[in-house]
Design a protein around this motif. Structure first.
Motif, PDB file in Angstrom:
ATOM      1  N   LEU A   1       0.932  -1.201   0.085  1.00 21.64           N
ATOM      2  CA  LEU A   1       0.084  -0.059   0.048  1.00 21.64           C
ATOM      3  C   LEU A   1       0.944   1.256   0.199  1.00 21.64           C
ATOM      4  O   LEU A   1       0.578   2.403  -0.768  1.00 21.64           O
ATOM      5  CB  LEU A   1      -0.967  -0.041   1.203  1.00 21.64           C
ATOM      6  N   PHE A   2       1.950   1.226   0.767  1.00 21.19           N
ATOM      7  CA  PHE A   2       2.757   2.470   0.977  1.00 21.19           C
ATOM      8  C   PHE A   2       3.321   2.694  -0.485  1.00 21.19           C
ATOM      9  O   PHE A   2       3.242   3.825  -0.953  1.00 21.19           O
ATOM     10  CB  PHE A   2       3.930   2.072   1.942  1.00 21.19           C
ATOM     11  N   PHE A   3       3.796   1.732  -1.071  1.00 26.32           N
ATOM     12  CA  PHE A   3       4.667   2.107  -2.356  1.00 26.32           C
ATOM     13  C   PHE A   3       3.523   2.435  -3.549  1.00 26.32           C
ATOM     14  O   PHE A   3       3.697   3.056  -4.428  1.00 26.32           O
ATOM     15  CB  PHE A   3       5.470   0.984  -2.780  1.00 26.32           C
ATOM     16  N   ALA A   4       2.461   1.814  -3.371  1.00 25.89           N
ATOM     17  CA  ALA A   4       1.208   1.874  -4.464  1.00 25.89           C
ATOM     18  C   ALA A   4       0.845   3.325  -4.292  1.00 25.89           C
ATOM     19  O   ALA A   4       0.658   4.324  -5.249  1.00 25.89           O
ATOM     20  CB  ALA A   4       0.085   1.169  -4.293  1.00 25.89           C
TER      21      ALA A   4
ATOM     22  N   GLY B   1      -0.683  12.061   1.498  1.00 25.58           N
ATOM     23  CA  GLY B   1       0.216  12.004   2.501  1.00 25.58           C
ATOM     24  C   GLY B   1      -0.320  11.430   3.898  1.00 25.58           C
ATOM     25  O   GLY B   1       0.443  10.600   4.641  1.00 25.58           O
ATOM     26  N   GLY B   2      -1.713  11.304   3.977  1.00 29.36           N
ATOM     27  CA  GLY B   2      -2.135  10.789   5.223  1.00 29.36           C
ATOM     28  C   GLY B   2      -2.055   9.262   5.114  1.00 29.36           C
ATOM     29  O   GLY B   2      -1.815   8.614   6.074  1.00 29.36           O
ATOM     30  N   ILE B   3      -2.240   8.695   3.989  1.00 22.74           N
ATOM     31  CA  ILE B   3      -2.419   7.194   3.779  1.00 22.74           C
ATOM     32  C   ILE B   3      -0.792   6.609   3.802  1.00 22.74           C
ATOM     33  O   ILE B   3      -0.669   5.649   4.589  1.00 22.74           O
ATOM     34  CB  ILE B   3      -2.965   6.973   2.376  1.00 22.74           C
ATOM     35  N   LEU B   4      -0.029   7.522   3.371  1.00 21.30           N
ATOM     36  CA  LEU B   4       1.455   7.196   3.331  1.00 21.30           C
ATOM     37  C   LEU B   4       1.966   7.013   4.833  1.00 21.30           C
ATOM     38  O   LEU B   4       2.721   6.321   5.089  1.00 21.30           O
ATOM     39  CB  LEU B   4       2.416   8.211   2.474  1.00 21.30           C
ATOM     40  N   THR B   5       1.437   8.078   5.514  1.00 29.95           N
ATOM     41  CA  THR B   5       1.825   7.958   6.883  1.00 29.95           C
ATOM     42  C   THR B   5       1.220   7.117   7.795  1.00 29.95           C
ATOM     43  O   THR B   5       1.881   6.516   8.414  1.00 29.95           O
ATOM     44  CB  THR B   5       1.519   9.513   7.650  1.00 29.95           C
ATOM     45  N   ALA B   6       0.109   6.573   7.463  1.00 30.29           N
ATOM     46  CA  ALA B   6      -0.623   5.604   8.363  1.00 30.29           C
ATOM     47  C   ALA B   6      -0.060   4.251   8.035  1.00 30.29           C
ATOM     48  O   ALA B   6       0.204   3.323   8.781  1.00 30.29           O
ATOM     49  CB  ALA B   6      -2.184   5.220   7.914  1.00 30.29           C
ATOM     50  N   ALA B   7       0.216   4.198   6.597  1.00 29.31           N
ATOM     51  CA  ALA B   7       0.930   2.851   6.219  1.00 29.31           C
ATOM     52  C   ALA B   7       2.461   2.668   6.838  1.00 29.31           C
ATOM     53  O   ALA B   7       2.760   1.520   7.441  1.00 29.31           O
ATOM     54  CB  ALA B   7       1.178   2.555   4.833  1.00 29.31           C
TER      55      ALA B   7
END
Length: 477
Positions: free
Chosen positions: A98-101, A345-351
């Motif tokens: 998920l992070f890389f996607a 940015g929020g999704i990246l941070t959570a992952a």
């Protein structure tokens, strides 16, 4: 009177137009032989591509006496430096993907297909292959003439070294890939004496052929027809996305440069229709026609156009990285005021937080406790209440361990079935059945909390432990 500077500019322009007559947009019917020009973005492209050296050199990095990163599939152990991840912890893999996607989506939203232009393995390998081709067969014009020559011994001798090097690079690609899973030392030992298994040889062969065909023959057609990313990029761009862009207001109307002093003879836009931007494009697109499916955002057309502008005495930036709003003269929205940036940015941070938490919370042994539900409890002949539990012990270390089981409670209890340590083989889940008894007089509630403990001593003498909370159930009072 013609100045020396004007004469040199005229000669440069004549050379550009002579070369431009050989270029046209390729639709897949022939091989693109892109011109290679030095420049800022070419240097950045090489620096970005050098990241792939990790792919080739990574398997030889050692950590604590073994390969630092090893995806040991047969033993279902994945070693990442000092951390060992087992399949039970692969929820972290989902977060990593998920992070890389999302990172790819962020890069596309901000700078188009910048991943394709600078980091994609297809782009990087193709760039290396065409660099080798130029060194061995000459410049684009020479290579096109060689392609049109009838097949014969001379043509074979000129092309054979190139294809031999391509195959060798393909082999190194496959060999390095397998080394991440098999172990570099073991692979060098087993592969060349015929002791590796069939899967190893098949994988190396598949990568060798795949790399040779995709990077050597299909090249940009892989990006056009095989890569799904080119199809979905259109919905990921917006008016604020920075991509290589042709400044139409400055460049149009196009017109060929007249002789007799380039700077003085301009009666049209700055674009002199030399087609150098097309000549250097690895996918053969014309950036002057706007954003296209084939543009991989590599910036090589910017280097080419800037070089031409220098020759004719015009300012750089006719082709440059810019957003649609910037080109059209509209206000450019600041980065931190874009909703998409905050969402991504929020999704990246959570992952990322999830991945770091998972890695930091990994223990050498893992304990799970399953309470027997049928029956929930048993009353013994002495009046005591007994519960049955199945313990699942996962040994994540590289050695077999003798695990001691204990249990804590707020009231006096008796643990039955854990008199001897449980022998837990490395990398495996070992079940164990235990019973907990509590005297009826000590059972002051329908349920009581319990804490099971698993403790073991590693080969180096250090202690490891894990605990799991459960509950003890009795009859209603």
């Amino acid at each position: 009177m013609t100045t020396k500077q004007g004469t040199s500019q005229d000669a440069a322009v004549d050379e550009l137009y002579a070369e431009a007559e050989q270029w046209h947009v390729n639709t897949g019917g022939e091989t693109i032989h892109a011109k290679r020009m030095p420049g800022k973005w070419r240097r950045i492209k090489w620096v970005a591509a050098s990241v792939w050296l990790i792919y080739f050199l990574g398997p030889y990095l050692r950590w604590d006496g073994r390969q630092a990163v090893l995806f040991d599939i047969p033993n279902r152990q994945y070693h990442l430096f000092g951390v060992t991840v087992l399949p039970q912890d692969f929820w972290m893999l989902s977060l990593l993907l998920l992070f890389f996607a999302i990172l790819l989506a962020v890069a596309t939203a901000l700078a188009g297909r910048v991943y394709c232009g600078y980091f994609c393995f297809q782009t990087v390998w193709t760039d290396v292959f065409t660099w080798i081709e130029e060194k061995l067969e000459g410049n684009p014009s020479q290579r096109r003439r060689l392609d049109k020559e009838p097949f014969g011994l001379q043509k074979l001798l000129r092309k054979a070294p190139k294809h031999g090097i391509w195959v060798f690079i393909g082999f190194l690609t496959g060999f390095s890939f397998v080394a991440w899973f098999y172990g570099a030392g073991n692979l060098w030992r087993d592969f060349f004496i015929g002791q590796a298994n069939v899967t190893v040889y098949a994988s190396v062969a598949l990568f060798t052929v795949g790399t040779y065909v995709l990077a050597g023959w299909l090249r940009e057609q892989t990006c056009f027809w095989l890569c799904p990313y080119a199809r979905i990029q259109g919905v990921m761009l917006d008016r604020n996305t920075v991509v290589p862009t042709y400044d139409e207001s400055r460049g149009e109307p196009r017109g060929r440069l007249k002789k007799g002093g380039a700077a003085q003879q301009r009666s049209t836009g700055d674009c002199i229709d030399c087609s150098q931007c097309v000549a250097v494009c690895p996918t053969g697109v014309d950036i002057r026609l706007g954003q296209q499916e084939g543009c991989i955002t590599c910036g090589l057309c910017i280097d080419a156009c800037d070089a031409v502008m220098d020759k004719i005495g015009r300012p750089r930036g006719l082709v440059r990285y810019a957003s649609l709003d910037e080109i059209e003269g509209r206000p450019v929205k600041p980065l931190l005021k874009r909703t998409r940036v905050w969402v991504y940015g929020g999704i990246l941070t959570a992952a990322l937080i999830g991945i770091l938490y998972g890695l930091s919370s990994l223990s050498t042994i893992d304990l799970k406790v399953l309470h027997e539900r049928a029956p929930l409890y048993v009353q013994l002949s002495d009046g005591s209440i007994q519960n049955k539990y199945t313990l699942k012990l996962l040994n994540k270390s590289n050695d077999d361990l003798a695990v001691t089981i204990s249990v804590d409670s707020a009231v006096p209890i008796e643990l039955v079935g854990a008199d001897k340590p449980v022998q837990a083989r490395h990398g495996e889940v070992v079940p164990a059945t235990v019973f907990v008894k509590i005297k009826r007089r000590d059972l002051n509630a329908e349920s009581l909390p319990l804490t099971f403990h698993a403790e073991a001593t590693l080969a180096d003498g250090s202690q490891v432990s894990s605990e799991r909370e459960s509950a003890f159930f009795g009859p209603r009072r």
